[in-house]
Structure formats: C-alpha cells, structure tokens
Write a protein that holds these residues in place. Structure first.
Motif, PDB file in Angstrom:
ATOM      1  N   VAL A   1      -6.313  72.660  38.007  1.00 42.27           N
ATOM      2  CA  VAL A   1      -6.107  74.046  37.568  1.00 42.27           C
ATOM      3  C   VAL A   1      -6.473  75.011  38.703  1.00 42.27           C
ATOM      4  O   VAL A   1      -5.711  75.924  39.031  1.00 42.27           O
ATOM      5  CB  VAL A   1      -6.949  74.366  36.305  1.00 42.27           C
ATOM      6  N   ASP A   2      -7.636  74.786  39.308  1.00 41.09           N
ATOM      7  CA  ASP A   2      -8.101  75.690  40.367  1.00 41.09           C
ATOM      8  C   ASP A   2      -7.146  75.716  41.555  1.00 41.09           C
ATOM      9  O   ASP A   2      -6.880  76.762  42.126  1.00 41.09           O
ATOM     10  CB  ASP A   2      -9.494  75.272  40.861  1.00 41.09           C
ATOM     11  N   ARG A   3      -6.668  74.540  41.932  1.00 39.25           N
ATOM     12  CA  ARG A   3      -5.857  74.469  43.150  1.00 39.25           C
ATOM     13  C   ARG A   3      -4.398  74.840  42.933  1.00 39.25           C
ATOM     14  O   ARG A   3      -3.752  75.351  43.831  1.00 39.25           O
ATOM     15  CB  ARG A   3      -5.905  73.051  43.727  1.00 39.25           C
ATOM     16  N   TRP A   4      -3.873  74.552  41.735  1.00 38.42           N
ATOM     17  CA  TRP A   4      -2.419  74.643  41.583  1.00 38.42           C
ATOM     18  C   TRP A   4      -1.914  75.786  40.713  1.00 38.42           C
ATOM     19  O   TRP A   4      -0.753  76.175  40.820  1.00 38.42           O
ATOM     20  CB  TRP A   4      -1.867  73.313  41.046  1.00 38.42           C
ATOM     21  N   HIS A   5      -2.750  76.317  39.833  1.00 38.94           N
ATOM     22  CA  HIS A   5      -2.243  77.324  38.903  1.00 38.94           C
ATOM     23  C   HIS A   5      -1.705  78.536  39.673  1.00 38.94           C
ATOM     24  O   HIS A   5      -2.429  79.141  40.455  1.00 38.94           O
ATOM     25  CB  HIS A   5      -3.331  77.756  37.913  1.00 38.94           C
ATOM     26  N   GLY A   6      -0.444  78.854  39.489  1.00 40.19           N
ATOM     27  CA  GLY A   6       0.164  80.011  40.152  1.00 40.19           C
ATOM     28  C   GLY A   6       0.800  79.701  41.501  1.00 40.19           C
ATOM     29  O   GLY A   6       1.408  80.584  42.104  1.00 40.19           O
TER      30      GLY A   6
ATOM     31  N   ASP B   1     -16.216  62.489  22.199  1.00 45.60           N
ATOM     32  CA  ASP B   1     -16.930  63.389  23.124  1.00 45.60           C
ATOM     33  C   ASP B   1     -16.061  63.749  24.336  1.00 45.60           C
ATOM     34  O   ASP B   1     -16.086  64.879  24.820  1.00 45.60           O
ATOM     35  CB  ASP B   1     -18.258  62.768  23.574  1.00 45.60           C
ATOM     36  N   PHE B   2     -15.275  62.808  24.784  1.00 40.69           N
ATOM     37  CA  PHE B   2     -14.384  63.033  25.924  1.00 40.69           C
ATOM     38  C   PHE B   2     -13.298  64.046  25.552  1.00 40.69           C
ATOM     39  O   PHE B   2     -12.995  64.980  26.303  1.00 40.69           O
ATOM     40  CB  PHE B   2     -13.755  61.689  26.322  1.00 40.69           C
ATOM     41  N   LEU B   3     -12.762  63.869  24.342  1.00 37.94           N
ATOM     42  CA  LEU B   3     -11.721  64.787  23.860  1.00 37.94           C
ATOM     43  C   LEU B   3     -12.292  66.200  23.718  1.00 37.94           C
ATOM     44  O   LEU B   3     -11.666  67.183  24.138  1.00 37.94           O
ATOM     45  CB  LEU B   3     -11.207  64.273  22.506  1.00 37.94           C
ATOM     46  N   ARG B   4     -13.509  66.270  23.164  1.00 37.78           N
ATOM     47  CA  ARG B   4     -14.136  67.588  22.996  1.00 37.78           C
ATOM     48  C   ARG B   4     -14.390  68.243  24.359  1.00 37.78           C
ATOM     49  O   ARG B   4     -14.172  69.441  24.528  1.00 37.78           O
ATOM     50  CB  ARG B   4     -15.437  67.463  22.194  1.00 37.78           C
ATOM     51  N   ALA B   5     -14.799  67.440  25.318  1.00 39.83           N
ATOM     52  CA  ALA B   5     -15.042  67.987  26.666  1.00 39.83           C
ATOM     53  C   ALA B   5     -13.736  68.522  27.267  1.00 39.83           C
ATOM     54  O   ALA B   5     -13.724  69.558  27.936  1.00 39.83           O
ATOM     55  CB  ALA B   5     -15.643  66.913  27.562  1.00 39.83           C
ATOM     56  N   ALA B   6     -12.633  67.818  27.006  1.00 40.43           N
ATOM     57  CA  ALA B   6     -11.333  68.279  27.514  1.00 40.43           C
ATOM     58  C   ALA B   6     -10.926  69.593  26.846  1.00 40.43           C
ATOM     59  O   ALA B   6     -10.415  70.506  27.499  1.00 40.43           O
ATOM     60  CB  ALA B   6     -10.270  67.207  27.277  1.00 40.43           C
ATOM     61  N   VAL B   7     -11.191  69.685  25.538  1.00 41.44           N
ATOM     62  CA  VAL B   7     -10.883  70.933  24.816  1.00 41.44           C
ATOM     63  C   VAL B   7     -11.710  72.083  25.405  1.00 41.44           C
ATOM     64  O   VAL B   7     -11.189  73.178  25.665  1.00 41.44           O
ATOM     65  CB  VAL B   7     -11.162  70.789  23.298  1.00 41.44           C
ATOM     66  N   ASN B   8     -12.983  71.818  25.643  1.00 39.68           N
ATOM     67  CA  ASN B   8     -13.848  72.856  26.219  1.00 39.68           C
ATOM     68  C   ASN B   8     -13.374  73.287  27.600  1.00 39.68           C
ATOM     69  O   ASN B   8     -13.412  74.468  27.937  1.00 39.68           O
ATOM     70  CB  ASN B   8     -15.296  72.373  26.298  1.00 39.68           C
TER      71      ASN B   8
ATOM     72  N   LYS C   1     -10.607  75.657  27.359  1.00 42.74           N
ATOM     73  CA  LYS C   1     -11.121  76.984  27.012  1.00 42.74           C
ATOM     74  C   LYS C   1     -11.652  77.680  28.254  1.00 42.74           C
ATOM     75  O   LYS C   1     -11.321  78.824  28.552  1.00 42.74           O
ATOM     76  CB  LYS C   1     -12.281  76.843  26.011  1.00 42.74           C
ATOM     77  N   GLU C   2     -12.474  76.933  28.951  1.00 38.19           N
ATOM     78  CA  GLU C   2     -13.140  77.471  30.143  1.00 38.19           C
ATOM     79  C   GLU C   2     -12.116  77.936  31.186  1.00 38.19           C
ATOM     80  O   GLU C   2     -12.264  78.980  31.803  1.00 38.19           O
ATOM     81  CB  GLU C   2     -13.999  76.342  30.714  1.00 38.19           C
ATOM     82  N   LYS C   3     -11.063  77.137  31.375  1.00 42.62           N
ATOM     83  CA  LYS C   3     -10.055  77.442  32.390  1.00 42.62           C
ATOM     84  C   LYS C   3      -8.937  78.327  31.847  1.00 42.62           C
ATOM     85  O   LYS C   3      -8.032  78.737  32.582  1.00 42.62           O
ATOM     86  CB  LYS C   3      -9.445  76.148  32.950  1.00 42.62           C
ATOM     87  N   ASN C   4      -8.969  78.550  30.541  1.00 44.08           N
ATOM     88  CA  ASN C   4      -7.960  79.370  29.889  1.00 44.08           C
ATOM     89  C   ASN C   4      -6.521  78.867  30.124  1.00 44.08           C
ATOM     90  O   ASN C   4      -5.633  79.632  30.479  1.00 44.08           O
ATOM     91  CB  ASN C   4      -8.091  80.831  30.337  1.00 44.08           C
TER      92      ASN C   4
ATOM     93  N   GLY D   1     -11.384  70.057  17.912  1.00 44.07           N
ATOM     94  CA  GLY D   1     -11.087  71.456  18.259  1.00 44.07           C
ATOM     95  C   GLY D   1      -9.747  71.652  18.973  1.00 44.07           C
ATOM     96  O   GLY D   1      -9.458  72.740  19.483  1.00 44.07           O
ATOM     97  N   VAL D   2      -8.918  70.596  18.986  1.00 44.90           N
ATOM     98  CA  VAL D   2      -7.630  70.682  19.701  1.00 44.90           C
ATOM     99  C   VAL D   2      -6.758  71.820  19.146  1.00 44.90           C
ATOM    100  O   VAL D   2      -6.101  72.533  19.904  1.00 44.90           O
ATOM    101  CB  VAL D   2      -6.872  69.331  19.622  1.00 44.90           C
ATOM    102  N   PHE D   3      -6.798  72.000  17.811  1.00 45.27           N
ATOM    103  CA  PHE D   3      -5.905  72.998  17.216  1.00 45.27           C
ATOM    104  C   PHE D   3      -6.451  74.431  17.306  1.00 45.27           C
ATOM    105  O   PHE D   3      -5.826  75.363  16.827  1.00 45.27           O
ATOM    106  CB  PHE D   3      -5.566  72.613  15.772  1.00 45.27           C
ATOM    107  N   ASP D   4      -7.618  74.573  17.921  1.00 41.03           N
ATOM    108  CA  ASP D   4      -8.114  75.939  18.185  1.00 41.03           C
ATOM    109  C   ASP D   4      -7.473  76.489  19.450  1.00 41.03           C
ATOM    110  O   ASP D   4      -7.678  77.654  19.798  1.00 41.03           O
ATOM    111  CB  ASP D   4      -9.637  75.939  18.386  1.00 41.03           C
ATOM    112  N   ARG D   5      -6.764  75.629  20.158  1.00 45.43           N
ATOM    113  CA  ARG D   5      -6.163  76.003  21.437  1.00 45.43           C
ATOM    114  C   ARG D   5      -4.642  75.979  21.349  1.00 45.43           C
ATOM    115  O   ARG D   5      -4.070  75.352  20.460  1.00 45.43           O
ATOM    116  CB  ARG D   5      -6.593  74.995  22.537  1.00 45.43           C
TER     117      ARG D   5
END
Ligand SMILES: N[C@@H](CCSC[C@H]1O[C@@H](n2cnc3c(=O)[nH]cnc32)[C@H](O)[C@@H]1O)C(=O)O
Ligand SMILES: [Zn+2]
Length: 428
Positions: free
Chosen positions: A162-167, A188-195, A198-201, A234-238
C-alpha cells in the motif's frame, strides 16, 4: 484526442444500454466532452466509423502470474488443484517468473478489452512494475495465507504494498489488503488484516464461499458458516471485494444486504472447478452489487471477459430455467460500472461519462458474426468475443490500435513466458 463519428454505448438510469452517435473528446486522461465538434488540426483525430465505443471492461478478480500455470492442472476439484498442484509450483516462482506471467496476463486482458482489474498475489512489486509498463489500471494486493507463523512479516509486506504502490502509474495503481479466504486465514490473522485495511484506508479483497468443502471446513474448525466467520472478524465493516460467493443460505443473504463493495462472480472458473453456480439473481434482488471476473488464468484458462459475460448469462438462465434472467444489459453493467464500484474506482471509471478517466474500447463491428445489429447490448454479450476489440484507450492513452499492442512487445512476452515456465518446472 478526438474520436470522430463513433457509435457509443451508455447505460441509462433504468439499466438499459443505449447507442448514440457522435464524437468523444479526450483531454489529457479524461473524457472532456461527448457530442459533435470541430477541432483544429493540432488535435489528434481517430476515425470511429464502423466502430462501437464501450467503457473499458473490469476484471474484478485475478492472480496474473498464474498465466504460467495455465492448463497445468485441470479437471480436478478446487482443493486438490490448489493444495496439490498450484501452491507447490507457486512456492518455486521467482520475481522474474511473476513479472513475465503478470505481463502475459495483462497483454491478454488488454487485447480482449479489459482496462481495469484486481490482482491478489505475492511478489507484488514485479506485478506493479508490469502494470505500470503495460498501462493497464490495476488494483493490487498481497495475498495473505497463514502457511507458517510469520504473520507479522506477511502483514508488513501487505502494508508495504500500500505504502509503495498506492497512486503509482499516474494514479492507475491502487491497492487493497487481501487475506486469501476463510479457510486459509485463522481468526486473529483475519482480524489483523481487517485492522490493517482500516489503518491504511484501503478496501479488502478475499475469496468467499467458493465451494461446499469450504463450508464444511469452516463449520468443523470454527462452528460457523464462512459468512459468519468473516462477519465476526469485522470484514463487513469495510469496503470488501468478495470473490465467488457461490454457497450462501438465507441468513447469509441477510448479512450481505448491507455489504459495502460486493461480489465478483467468476462463472467460468466456478464451472471448470465444479464449484457451483452463484445465485447472481438473488444477490442482485437482495441489493448486493455483483461484478465479473475471470479468476486466475490457471482456473479460468482464458482472460476474455466476453466469455465470462456469456457464461454469467447462460448459467443464470439455466439455473432458473428462465430466459429473462440476467439480461445482456445486466451483464454489461456487471462487467463495467459494477466491477469498477466494487474495485473502489467507480467514481473515476466504469462508464463513458464526461469528467471520468478515459478508459474505453472500440469494437470492430464490421464482422460476419456481428451482422446485423438489432440490439447492440445483445450482440456484445451473446455474439462478440475479445478478438473483436480493435482499439483500447486507458487513462487517455492508446494502448492498442488495430489489435496491435502499443505498450507491450507481444512476441517478447510469449517467448519469455515460455522460457520462465520451462525453468519453473525444472525447479519443482
Ligand atoms: N501463496 C501465497 C499467497 C497467495 S496469493 C493468491 C493465491 O490464490 C490462489 N488461488 C487462485 N485461484 C483461486 C481460487 O479460485 N480459490 C482459491 N484460491 C485461489 C493462488 O493459487 C494463489 O496462491 C503465499 O505464499 O503467501
Ligand atoms: Zn481467486
């Protein structure tokens, strides 16, 4: 650039596609105006006579480097195909393999009218490079599988993408976070991916409800249905791109009602792997947005979205034993605006609209199998193929004209893809 005397397709508010004739003026990378103009000689002209302009097609689910594994393993179930055949070879792939495999896919997509697509894979840097070079619009994500305990390292890689390629690529490249599937990601892995999403929007991209086996595995492991499992994480919150969506029950449809994003339907892959037929009609009636994809070239075996459009329509009609189900008009919307919306780029592409990015194709309609033209939408979905695409414009740039690729050396790609495949098989 001025495309003159062209017939062009736009969808009206009721979902019906209509044909108009006029000129399309492209300034920089956007559709500046559509109508009838005179432009001075400084403006590049493109004669559109005999052509039909369409918004560029959107392939909503892809694993581009898997083109190297095309027809390496067919006629087996998904879990055998994936675990016994694909993953062992994919582990042996290097960056060079993924670069040429990626470029091979991109060339095939552009040649059959795809201007935007979503990728879930590893070695994303090389795929990003190939995407920038080819000129295609690409939504890339690092596929996340919990194969070992290095969750942190994988999530970091996903964040780096995300940091290197977005845009990048003048904004043509955007990114997602892509936990592979319910069965490849512990809670826990899935939740971390969801987070992280969120963090990276950025949105999420995940496989969901592809097979009955998946249903069984998640039930046995977690006592939940795949949809419930994603919901709890939390996948469907995104905003989420859900690939496949074949096996749902009443409660699942209820949960999906409010999903942001939607389902990418991959009818050819689902048919070939014997997964089942997604209930696209019910999804749409429920208010879920549905787009179209091929899935990787090793499952669909072809990246021609015109084939997917046919399959999508045919399979629903067969499922319901009702010809009115999933009309050509609906299917064209799935392959364009719906897909763009699910990829999170629907404000910029997906329709021939003034102000949007100039992503469009010119179809050569002067063909035996496209004669006569009573109803263009029907003709495009039921009769046309990717081979009828003559010209492709992405982000205001001509990337194919007269079926000749302008950004990719086709022969070089074929030669390198063959060579990489040979070496890959030796490594196995
Ligand atoms: N193997 C990687 C991450 C995988 S990304 C995308 C993965 O999706 C797999 N894939 C492709 N098509 C499908 C499908 O239809 N269902 C499930 N997985 C698929 C593909 O084999 C690829 O490994 C790692 O080591 O971390
Ligand atoms: Zn897939």
């Amino acid at each position: 650039m001025l495309i003159q005397n062209i017939q062009y397709m736009t969808a009206s508010a009721d979902g019906k596609w209509v044909v108009n004739t006029g000129d399309i003026l492209i300034k920089d990378n956007r559709i500046d105006s559509i109508g009838n103009f005179e432009c001075d000689e400084t403006v590049e002209k493109l004669d559109g006579k005999g052509m039909l302009a369409l918004p560029g097609l959107v392939n909503g689910h892809q694993h581009t480097p898997m083109s190297l594994l095309r027809c390496y393993s067919d006629d087996v179930t998904l879990m055998t195909w994936l675990n016994k055949k694909m993953l062992p070879l994919e582990m042996k792939m290097n960056d060079e393999d993924r670069y040429w495999g990626g470029l091979l896919s991109m060339a095939e997509m552009i040649k059959s009218g795809t201007t935007s697509y979503a990728d879930m894979y590893i070695g994303i840097d090389t795929i990003g490079e190939a995407a920038v070079e080819s000129g295609i619009r690409s939504v890339i994500a690092r596929g996340l599988i919990a194969m070992d305990s290095d969750y942190e390292g994988r999530l970091k890689e996903a964040a780096n993408v995300v940091d290197r390629w977005h845009g990048k690529g003048d904004g043509r490249i955007t990114t997602m976070i892509a936990p592979h599937s319910p069965y490849m990601c512990p809670p826990d892995f899935l939740r971390a991916a969801v987070n992280l999403s969120k963090e990276k929007n950025v949105p999420l991209h995940i496989h969901l409800a592809e097979t009955k086996d998946e249903e069984k595995m998640i039930q046995e492991k977690h006592g939940l249905r795949p949809v419930e499992y994603l919901k709890q994480a939390g996948v469907f919150d995104r905003h989420v791109l859900l690939a496949h969506g074949v096996h749902f029950n009443d409660a699942d449809y209820e949960t999906l009602k409010t999903v942001q994003g939607g389902i990418i339907h991959n009818p050819v892959s689902n048919a070939k792997l014997g997964c089942g037929i997604s209930d696209v009609k019910r999804l749409m009636d429920t208010g879920v947005k549905v787009g179209l994809g091929t899935d990787g070239p090793a499952s669909a075996s072809s990246l021609d979205l015109f084939l997917e459009m046919k399959a999508a329509s045919w399979f629903q009609k067969l499922k319901y034993e009702e010809a009115a189900v999933l009309s050509a008009h609906d299917v064209l919307s799935m392959a364009t605006q719906n897909g763009a919306d699910i990829l999170g780029i629907g404000d910029e592409v997906g329709s021939l609209t003034v102000g949007k990015k100039a992503d469009l194709l010119l179809m050569d309609m002067n063909k035996l199998h496209l004669t006569p033209s009573h109803e263009h939408a029907n003709l495009l979905v039921y009769s046309a193929t990717g081979q009828d695409v003559d010209t492709v414009i992405i982000d205001g740039k001509i990337v194919m004209r007269g079926r000749e690729l302008k950004t990719i050396d086709e022969e070089k790609v074929i030669a390198n893809a063959k060579e990489r495949t040979k070496e890959l098989l030796v490594r196995l």
